[in-house]
Design a protein around this motif. Structure first.
Motif, PDB file in Angstrom:
ATOM      1  N   SER A   1       0.811  -1.217   0.000  1.00  0.00           N
ATOM      2  CA  SER A   1       0.000   0.000   0.000  1.00  0.00           C
ATOM      3  C   SER A   1       0.842   1.263   0.000  1.00  0.00           C
ATOM      4  O   SER A   1       0.371   2.331  -0.397  1.00  0.00           O
ATOM      5  N   ALA A   2       2.088   1.152   0.456  1.00  0.00           N
ATOM      6  CA  ALA A   2       2.959   2.319   0.576  1.00  0.00           C
ATOM      7  C   ALA A   2       3.796   2.564  -0.682  1.00  0.00           C
ATOM      8  O   ALA A   2       4.695   3.402  -0.672  1.00  0.00           O
TER       9      ALA A   2
ATOM     10  N   ALA B   1       0.760   5.567   3.064  1.00  0.00           N
ATOM     11  CA  ALA B   1       0.169   4.381   2.449  1.00  0.00           C
ATOM     12  C   ALA B   1      -1.205   4.708   1.873  1.00  0.00           C
ATOM     13  O   ALA B   1      -1.964   5.505   2.429  1.00  0.00           O
TER      14      ALA B   1
END
Length: 222
Positions: A133-134, A170
């Motif tokens: 997600s980051a 994120a």
């Protein structure tokens, strides 16, 4: 309302997207009680014909650096351990439930290894797709690989783990859903998106990982 449901996913409640309808509660989708899951040995074992029928195979894939190995360790041992490096080829662990044994097969995410993902789909009860997600810059590639992997099977269940939710910057659950175009994966498919993260080594797994473990158990034995 939609954003609230996705925020619920960040707290560890699975968000299911099927036919455009969102479900954020266990009872609505499966009903009944959650399964009892026990940590496996993390080693492959040779099964007899009768045992093999009770082994449910799950394919765990995602781009290199997404955190697949750390998530897999958490699913199998209920404790956290950050991986020291990328998986070169394969990694396999088992988790036992009261009704079956779930064998997770992780395949590395480097460009050369991604070519063999699809060859391991036959016999898989579900796909666990781990996303960093980051790392929004690699989301288009993550989307491409996911859609290409499952395009030949419109009903294969998919559990997307939006990993590294604890890192600054994120992508939110809603952003991950949009960037991966999960609404384009078909109306017949059971599709779940869960926000996860890997804590410090030795810590007990967070609720999101536990939810993912129990969700997968429901998928393969229901």
């Amino acid at each position: 309302m939609l954003e609230q449901i996705y925020r619920t996913g960040l707290l560890g409640v699975a968000v299911a997207l099927v036919g455009g309808v969102l479900y954020a509660a266990w009872g609505r989708w499966f009903g009944g009680e959650r399964p009892v899951v026990k940590a496996g040995s993390g080693e492959r074992r040779v099964n007899g014909p009768e045992d093999e029928e009770n082994v449910k195979h799950i394919l765990v894939v995602g781009l290199d650096g997404a955190g697949k190995t750390s998530v897999l360790h958490s699913l199998s041992t209920c404790t956290m351990r950050r991986s020291d490096g990328p998986t070169k080829m394969f990694n396999s662990v088992s988790v036992k439930t009261e009704d079956a044994e779930i064998e997770f097969l992780e395949i590395g995410g480097s460009e050369s290894v991604r070519r063999c993902w699809s060859s391991h789909l036959p016999g898989a009860k579900a796909v666990v797709y781990v996303v960093d997600s980051a790392d929004p810059k690699r989301m288009p590639l993550a989307k491409q690989e996911l859609h290409q992997l499952v395009q030949g099977d419109s009903t294969l269940p998919v559990v997307v783990l939006a990993n590294k939710q604890d890192l600054k910057g994120a992508c939110t659950i809603l952003e991950v859903h949009e960037k991966l175009s999960l609404d384009q994966l078909g109306d017949e498919r059971k599709l779940f998106l869960i926000g996860t993260h890997v804590a410090e080594n030795g810590c007990q797994i967070p609720a999101s990982i536990q939810d993912a473990k129990e969700l997968i158990a429901h998928l393969v034995i229901s």
